[in-house]
Write a protein that holds these residues in place. Structure first.
Motif, PDB file in Angstrom:
ATOM      1  N   GLY A  11       0.854  -1.189   0.000  1.00  0.00           N
ATOM      2  CA  GLY A  11       0.000   0.000   0.000  1.00  0.00           C
ATOM      3  C   GLY A  11       0.887   1.235   0.000  1.00  0.00           C
ATOM      4  O   GLY A  11       2.086   1.142   0.259  1.00  0.00           O
ATOM      5  N   SER A 210      -4.924   5.066   0.701  1.00  0.00           N
ATOM      6  CA  SER A 210      -4.252   6.356   0.912  1.00  0.00           C
ATOM      7  C   SER A 210      -4.513   7.307  -0.242  1.00  0.00           C
ATOM      8  O   SER A 210      -4.960   8.422  -0.059  1.00  0.00           O
ATOM      9  N   ASP A 211      -4.185   6.822  -1.450  1.00  0.00           N
ATOM     10  CA  ASP A 211      -4.283   7.699  -2.623  1.00  0.00           C
ATOM     11  C   ASP A 211      -5.253   7.168  -3.661  1.00  0.00           C
ATOM     12  O   ASP A 211      -5.514   7.826  -4.654  1.00  0.00           O
ATOM     13  N   ASN A 212      -5.699   5.927  -3.462  1.00  0.00           N
ATOM     14  CA  ASN A 212      -6.556   5.303  -4.471  1.00  0.00           C
ATOM     15  C   ASN A 212      -7.748   4.635  -3.846  1.00  0.00           C
ATOM     16  O   ASN A 212      -7.666   4.139  -2.729  1.00  0.00           O
ATOM     17  N   THR A 237      -5.639  14.488   4.476  1.00  0.00           N
ATOM     18  CA  THR A 237      -4.398  14.933   5.133  1.00  0.00           C
ATOM     19  C   THR A 237      -3.810  16.150   4.415  1.00  0.00           C
ATOM     20  O   THR A 237      -3.461  17.147   5.045  1.00  0.00           O
ATOM     21  N   ILE A 256      -5.913  11.870  12.531  1.00  0.00           N
ATOM     22  CA  ILE A 256      -6.232  10.648  13.275  1.00  0.00           C
ATOM     23  C   ILE A 256      -6.722  10.955  14.700  1.00  0.00           C
ATOM     24  O   ILE A 256      -7.626  10.311  15.206  1.00  0.00           O
ATOM     25  N   GLY A 324     -10.417  -0.484   3.643  1.00  0.00           N
ATOM     26  CA  GLY A 324      -9.364   0.534   3.575  1.00  0.00           C
ATOM     27  C   GLY A 324      -9.376   1.303   4.889  1.00  0.00           C
ATOM     28  O   GLY A 324     -10.433   1.519   5.484  1.00  0.00           O
ATOM     29  N   ARG A 325      -8.198   1.714   5.358  1.00  0.00           N
ATOM     30  CA  ARG A 325      -8.143   2.348   6.684  1.00  0.00           C
ATOM     31  C   ARG A 325      -8.732   3.755   6.706  1.00  0.00           C
ATOM     32  O   ARG A 325      -9.009   4.291   7.776  1.00  0.00           O
ATOM     33  N   LEU A 329     -11.778   7.044   9.747  1.00  0.00           N
ATOM     34  CA  LEU A 329     -12.048   8.437  10.100  1.00  0.00           C
ATOM     35  C   LEU A 329     -13.478   8.527  10.629  1.00  0.00           C
ATOM     36  O   LEU A 329     -14.415   8.076   9.961  1.00  0.00           O
TER      37      LEU A 329
HETATM   38  N1  LIG Z   1      -7.341   5.894  12.597  1.00  0.00           N
HETATM   39  C1  LIG Z   1      -7.436   6.479  11.417  1.00  0.00           C
HETATM   40  N2  LIG Z   1      -8.325   7.479  11.220  1.00  0.00           N
HETATM   41  C2  LIG Z   1      -8.411   8.093  10.034  1.00  0.00           C
HETATM   42  N3  LIG Z   1      -7.686   7.784   8.954  1.00  0.00           N
HETATM   43  C3  LIG Z   1      -6.783   6.793   9.081  1.00  0.00           C
HETATM   44  C4  LIG Z   1      -6.609   6.077  10.291  1.00  0.00           C
HETATM   45  N4  LIG Z   1      -5.649   5.147  10.118  1.00  0.00           N
HETATM   46  C5  LIG Z   1      -5.225   5.266   8.841  1.00  0.00           C
HETATM   47  N5  LIG Z   1      -5.904   6.250   8.214  1.00  0.00           N
HETATM   48  C6  LIG Z   1      -5.739   6.720   6.832  1.00  0.00           C
HETATM   49  O1  LIG Z   1      -5.962   5.619   5.958  1.00  0.00           O
HETATM   50  C7  LIG Z   1      -5.170   5.790   4.777  1.00  0.00           C
HETATM   51  C8  LIG Z   1      -4.390   4.521   4.533  1.00  0.00           C
HETATM   52  O2  LIG Z   1      -5.307   3.517   4.231  1.00  0.00           O
HETATM   53  P1  LIG Z   1      -4.808   2.066   3.754  1.00  0.00           P
HETATM   54  O3  LIG Z   1      -3.838   1.532   4.736  1.00  0.00           O
HETATM   55  O4  LIG Z   1      -6.009   1.265   3.458  1.00  0.00           O
HETATM   56  O5  LIG Z   1      -4.059   2.492   2.413  1.00  0.00           O
HETATM   57  P2  LIG Z   1      -2.909   1.737   1.627  1.00  0.00           P
HETATM   58  O6  LIG Z   1      -3.338   0.339   1.391  1.00  0.00           O
HETATM   59  O7  LIG Z   1      -1.598   1.903   2.333  1.00  0.00           O
HETATM   60  O8  LIG Z   1      -2.850   2.611   0.319  1.00  0.00           O
HETATM   61  P3  LIG Z   1      -3.354   2.316  -1.180  1.00  0.00           P
HETATM   62  O9  LIG Z   1      -4.294   1.150  -1.116  1.00  0.00           O
HETATM   63  O10 LIG Z   1      -4.017   3.609  -1.608  1.00  0.00           O
HETATM   64  O11 LIG Z   1      -2.089   2.060  -1.924  1.00  0.00           O
HETATM   65  C9  LIG Z   1      -4.244   6.966   5.022  1.00  0.00           C
HETATM   66  O12 LIG Z   1      -4.740   8.106   4.338  1.00  0.00           O
HETATM   67  C10 LIG Z   1      -4.320   7.166   6.533  1.00  0.00           C
HETATM   68  O13 LIG Z   1      -4.154   8.513   6.895  1.00  0.00           O
END
Ligand SMILES: Nc1ncnc2c1ncn2[C@@H]1O[C@H](COP(=O)(O)OP(=O)(O)OP(=O)(O)O)[C@@H](O)[C@H]1O
Ligand SMILES: [Mg+2]
Length: 419
Positions: A11, A210-212, A237, A256, A324-325, A329
């Motif tokens: 990710g 994060s971006d997608n 962010t 966060i 997705g994280r 939020l």
């Molecule tokens: N507790 C939280 N509250 C709000 N946002 C959060 C929290 N934890 C992580 N995030 C946000 O979630 C996003 C990351 O999500 P995720 O881990 O699913 O992405 P990734 O798999 O790393 O990225 P991608 O799939 O886009 O390549 C980031 O923008 C991060 O700021």
């Protein structure tokens, strides 16, 4: 000898890795780990050496936890490097008259469609049968057993940009490992978050990273559309960093700890949050933080709705599952529900094989749970590659099984065709 399968989800914010023992009865002895991503931004490798080092560090950590010596890995392909397209082919079945459609006819026409859809700039990762035409009748989902003069296939091809696949492979090699296979994150995740009931009707799976954001639309369990949107939690962010005038790392912390999407008027107008910057504490109005987060969240969710409505109407959708994280939020899921006008469920691992192994894993709660969904989904996809189902064809990936199975299927088919 035990066979272990290792998977990694690259990710933009984190890399997760998992390893599990694979046998005829399924997966067991699961171990997993997570570290922040290095050398990969917005799904692109921006520093190959840093990326290789982070693969090495993650896998060393996994070795420490599992004691399993890993040689090769299955990975996701980050969304910006994915090309989704249709490819069609037609084959004659009989010189004159009609003939029953057999599994080898289906394999032949699908192979033809794959060859026609291939090009040197792309690596085909999944080939998913979309529909067939039997004697010019379109929309046939399963042509087996029907009589026809010709057979036409429409394949959904999920391809990776060749240059990215090569760079990824090289980075994995430099870390001391081999790439064994790849899958689209959303296809992998859908393997573990759907239960049989969700496979009925229209189901949308949405992974907001994060971006997608990857959006997969399934109808009666078959994948119909894949949409990739260049939007995700980092947009919130970056908007916070810009409007509050703080570095992105600080904005991420603030998001966060203090942000939510929703009714900002419930925060007192004067309430301030202290942000430490250059050893000085800067006061920022919490209401401003929430207004920015709310506006950006609404924009992301509106974008998701618009993209979805390019192929289906919200009224047609039976289930929406979000992963997705970013959905961690506060208020994100509620905003998505309001904007789509349909209930949205947070993804849960429902695949019994994986869920069974997670029982008692206390550390896997909250965002951590969400972080591992793709990685565990990749374990299921990799397992289906290594232990193909009896028909010798993986339904999702379209990857065929071993030659022994194919040979016995062929004998059965000849028997059915002529007797
Ligand atoms: N507790 C939280 N509250 C709000 N946002 C959060 C929290 N934890 C992580 N995030 C946000 O979630 C996003 C990351 O999500 P995720 O881990 O699913 O992405 P990734 O798999 O790393 O990225 P991608 O799939 O886009 O390549 C980031 O923008 C991060 O700021
Ligand atoms: Mg992701």
């Amino acid at each position: 000898m035990s066979n272990y399968i290792c998977t990694m989800d690259f990710g933009s914010s984190k890399i997760t890795a998992a390893v599990a023992k694979a046998g005829r009865k399924g997966l067991s002895d699961l171990h997993f780990t997570m570290m922040p991503s290095r050398g990969i931004e917005k799904g692109m490798i921006v520093d190959s050496a840093a990326f290789s080092n982070s693969i090495r560090a993650v896998l060393r950590n996994l070795l420490g936890k599992s004691g399993v010596k890993i040689r090769n890995i299955y990975t996701n392909i980050p969304a910006p490097n994915v090309i989704v397209k249709h490819s069609r082919a037609i084959i004659p079945l009989a010189e004159r008259g009609n003939k029953v459609v057999t599994p080898s006819d289906v394999m032949r026409v699908n192979h033809q469609a794959k060859v026609l859809g291939a090009n040197l700039e792309e690596e085909i990762i999944h080939r998913i049968p979309y529909s067939y035409s039997v004697d010019s009748k379109e929309g046939v989902l399963n042509p087996l057993g029907l009589y026809s003069h010709k057979l036409e296939s429409d394949l959904l091809l999920v391809c990776g940009r060749m240059s990215f696949v090569q760079s990824l492979s090289r980075a994995v090699n430099q870390a001391g490992y081999e790439m064994k296979g790849m899958a689209l994150s959303g296809i992998a995740a859908a393997e573990v978050v759907f239960d049989p009931l969700m496979r009925e009707g229209t189901c949308v799976f949405c992974d907001v990273g994060s971006d997608n954001t990857e959006m997969l639309i399934f109808r009666n369990g078959s994948l119909r559309h894949i949409e990739i949107l260049p939007t995700g939690g980092d947009d919130v962010t970056m908007e916070l960093a810009k409007s509050v005038d703080i570095p992105a790392v600080l904005a991420e912390d603030i998001k966060i700890t203090h942000a939510f999407a929703g009714d900002c008027s419930r925060i007192e107008e004067d309430k301030e949050v202290l942000i430490k910057r250059n050893n000085i504490y800067k006061p920022v109005k919490q209401r401003q933080i929430c207004e920015v987060a709310t506006a950006k969240t609404r924009e992301i969710c509106t974008n998701i709705r618009r993209t979805m409505e390019r192929t289906i109407t919200c009224g047609e959708v039976d289930t929406v599952i979000a992963a997705g994280r970013t959905i961690a939020l506060d208020g994100f899921l509620e905003t998505l529900e309001t904007i789509l006008g349909i209930p949205v469920r947070q993804a849960r691992i429902l695949n019994p094989g994986i869920a069974g192994m997670l029982k008692g894993e206390d550390i896997l709660s909250g965002q951590k749970y969400m972080a591992y969904i793709t990685c565990f989904g990749l374990l299921r996809v990799a397992y289906s590659y290594e232990y193909p189902s009896d028909n010798g064809q993986n339904p999702v990936s379209g990857v065929s099984g071993n030659w022994m199975r194919r040979a016995s299927a062929k004998i059965k088919e000849i028997y059915e065709e002529y007797f």
